[in-house]
Design an enzyme around this catalytic site. Structure first.
Site, PDB file in Angstrom:
ATOM      1  N   LYS A  53      90.200  33.433  -2.679  1.00 39.95           N
ATOM      2  CA  LYS A  53      90.537  34.615  -1.878  1.00 39.95           C
ATOM      3  C   LYS A  53      90.535  35.864  -2.736  1.00 39.95           C
ATOM      4  O   LYS A  53      90.034  36.920  -2.324  1.00 39.95           O
ATOM      5  CB  LYS A  53      91.902  34.412  -1.205  1.00 39.95           C
ATOM      6  CG  LYS A  53      91.880  33.365  -0.104  1.00 39.95           C
ATOM      7  CD  LYS A  53      93.278  32.948   0.340  1.00 39.95           C
ATOM      8  CE  LYS A  53      93.201  31.830   1.373  1.00 39.95           C
ATOM      9  NZ  LYS A  53      94.515  31.276   1.727  1.00 39.95           N
ATOM     10  N   GLN A  97     100.612  31.762   0.897  1.00 37.02           N
ATOM     11  CA  GLN A  97      99.823  30.537   0.853  1.00 37.02           C
ATOM     12  C   GLN A  97     100.665  29.325   1.249  1.00 37.02           C
ATOM     13  O   GLN A  97     101.756  29.108   0.710  1.00 37.02           O
ATOM     14  CB  GLN A  97      99.250  30.334  -0.558  1.00 37.02           C
ATOM     15  CG  GLN A  97      98.368  29.110  -0.708  1.00 37.02           C
ATOM     16  CD  GLN A  97      97.087  29.201   0.107  1.00 37.02           C
ATOM     17  OE1 GLN A  97      96.481  30.257   0.213  1.00 37.02           O
ATOM     18  NE2 GLN A  97      96.667  28.086   0.671  1.00 37.02           N
ATOM     19  N   ASP A 120      96.800  36.628   8.364  1.00 35.61           N
ATOM     20  CA  ASP A 120      96.579  35.231   8.752  1.00 35.61           C
ATOM     21  C   ASP A 120      96.694  35.052  10.260  1.00 35.61           C
ATOM     22  O   ASP A 120      96.353  33.994  10.792  1.00 35.61           O
ATOM     23  CB  ASP A 120      97.589  34.317   8.051  1.00 35.61           C
ATOM     24  CG  ASP A 120      96.944  33.420   7.002  1.00 35.61           C
ATOM     25  OD1 ASP A 120      95.704  33.357   6.962  1.00 35.61           O
ATOM     26  OD2 ASP A 120      97.684  32.787   6.234  1.00 35.61           O
TER      27      ASP A 120
END
Length: 299
Positions: A53, A97, A120
Site C-alpha cells: 500500500k 490494518q 476502507d
C-alpha cells in the site's frame, strides 16, 4: 473459452487516472493527498500488505505515512493514534490494518475513523450511505468497488436486465457488492452457505460473484454458459509438484473447468486482487478532493 478479465491491466489504468487526479489537485490547490496506514504488531502478511500500500501510494504521488505500533499496544493507545490522524489536515485517508492482535477490539477503532477519511469504506456511516444509494458523499469498500470496475469492463455501467448472484453475505464484501450491483440496475440475489439449491441459483446468474472463502467450491455446472464470473476468494494450498514447501493460490471457483463455460472470468491471482489496493488509492484521492471543496473524480 472465456475472456480472462485482466485485473492487473485494469488496475494500472485506474492508478494512472488516480495519479493524474493527484497531480491536478497539487497544481490547483497545492494539496498532496495524504494516506496514513496504522499497523499493530508483527504479522508478516499484514506487513507485506502495508508495504504494498505504501509503495502504491508513492506511485500515486501521495503523502504516505505508516505508523507501526508494538503488539502490546493498548486499546486506548491505538484509539489515541486514530484521533490524532482524524485531526491532521494533511491526512485525507486513514486505514487500520486488520486483523488486530487478539486483545484489541477492532470495531470501535474502525468506527472512530471519521467517515470522510474512512478509505476502507467500513464505517457504519459509509455502509449506510451505500445502502441508501448515496455515491456522492460516501466512500465504498475497496474490494467490492474494484469488482464493480471489472464488471463494468465487460458490461458497461448499466446492468439493466441482467441477473446477478453474490455468494457470500459478509459486511466487508458480500453486502456492499450486492448494493453496488443493485444500484447498477441488476436484479440481485444474495446467496450464502445456508441457501437451498445454491448451485441451481448460481447457474441462473448472468453475473456470478463468488466470495465463499472455500477453495474451488464453485464448479463449472454452477456457471451459466456465457456468464461473467468474478472470483473474490484466495486460498493458499500446498503445491508439492512445485517443490518441497511450495504453495499455490486458488480462488473460490474451479477456474480450469469454469473457464470453458463462462463468457468472462477473473483469474486468481491477477483478477480481483490488484483492484483492492487500487481502489484504496482512488478513495484517498476522492477524499482529498472533497476535503478541499472540489468535485471528486470518478473511477
Amino acid at each position: 473459452m472465456a475472456e480472462r478479465i485482466d485485473g492487473k491491466a485494469i488496475a494500472a489504468d485506474v492508478i494512472s487516472k488516480v495519479r493524474e487526479a493527484s497531480d491536478r489537485l497539487k497544481d490547483e490547490k497545492g494539496v498532496v493527498p495524504g494516506l496514513a496506514v496504522v499497523i499493530v504488531g508483527d504479522d508478516p502478511a499484514s506487513h507485506t500488505y502495508v508495504a504494498a500500500k505504501g509503495k502504491r501510494a508513492k506511485e500515486c504521488g501521495f503523502h504516505s505515512v505508516q505508523i507501526t505500533l508494538p503488539a502490546e499496544t493498548s486499546q486506548d493507545e491505538l484509539e489515541k493514534v486514530v484521533r490524532e490522524l482524524n485531526d491532521d489536515a494533511d491526512i485525507h485517508g486513514i486505514l487500520v490494518q486488520l486483523p488486530l492482535p487478539d486483545h484489541l477490539d477492532e470495531a470501535p477503532v474502525i468506527q472512530l475513523i471519521r467517515p470522510e477519511k474512512d478509505v476502507d469504506g467500513l464505517s457504519v456511516v459509509n455502509a449506510g450511505k451505500l445502502a441508501l444509494g448515496d455515491m456522492k458523499t460516501g466512500l465504498i469498500s475497496c474490494t467490492p468497488a474494484g469488482s464493480m470496475v471489472l464488471i463494468r469492463s465487460v458490461h458497461g455501467s448499466d446492468l439493466s436486465g441482467l441477473n446477478a448472484v453474490v455468494i457470500g453475505r459478509s459486511n466487508l464484501f458480500g453486502k456492499p457488492m450486492g448494493q453496488l450491483l443493485l444500484q447498477a440496475n441488476a436484479t440481485v440475489t444474495m446467496a450464502h452457505s445456508r441457501t437451498a439449491n445454491l448451485a441451481e441459483i448460481a447457474a441462473r446468474a448472468d453475473i456470478l460473484v463468488a466470495a465463499t472463502g472455500r477453495a474451488e467450491m464453485v464448479k463449472a455446472d454452477w456457471v451459466k454458459p456465457g456468464a461473467t464470473v468474478i472470483d473474490v476468494g484466495i486460498t493458499r494450498v500446498p503445491a508439492p509438484e512445485r517443490g518441497e514447501g511450495k504453495t499455490r493460490l486458488l480462488g473460490d471457483v474451479d477456474f480450469v473447468a469454469a473457464e470453458k463455460v463462462a463468457g468472462a472470468i477473473t483469474p486468481v491471482p491477477g483478477g480481483v486482487g490488484p483492484m483492492t489496493i487500487t481502489m484504496l488509492m482512488a478513495n484517498t484521492v476522492i477524499a482529498a478532493y472533497r476535503a478541499n471543496g472540489l468535485a471528486a473524480p470518478e473511477f
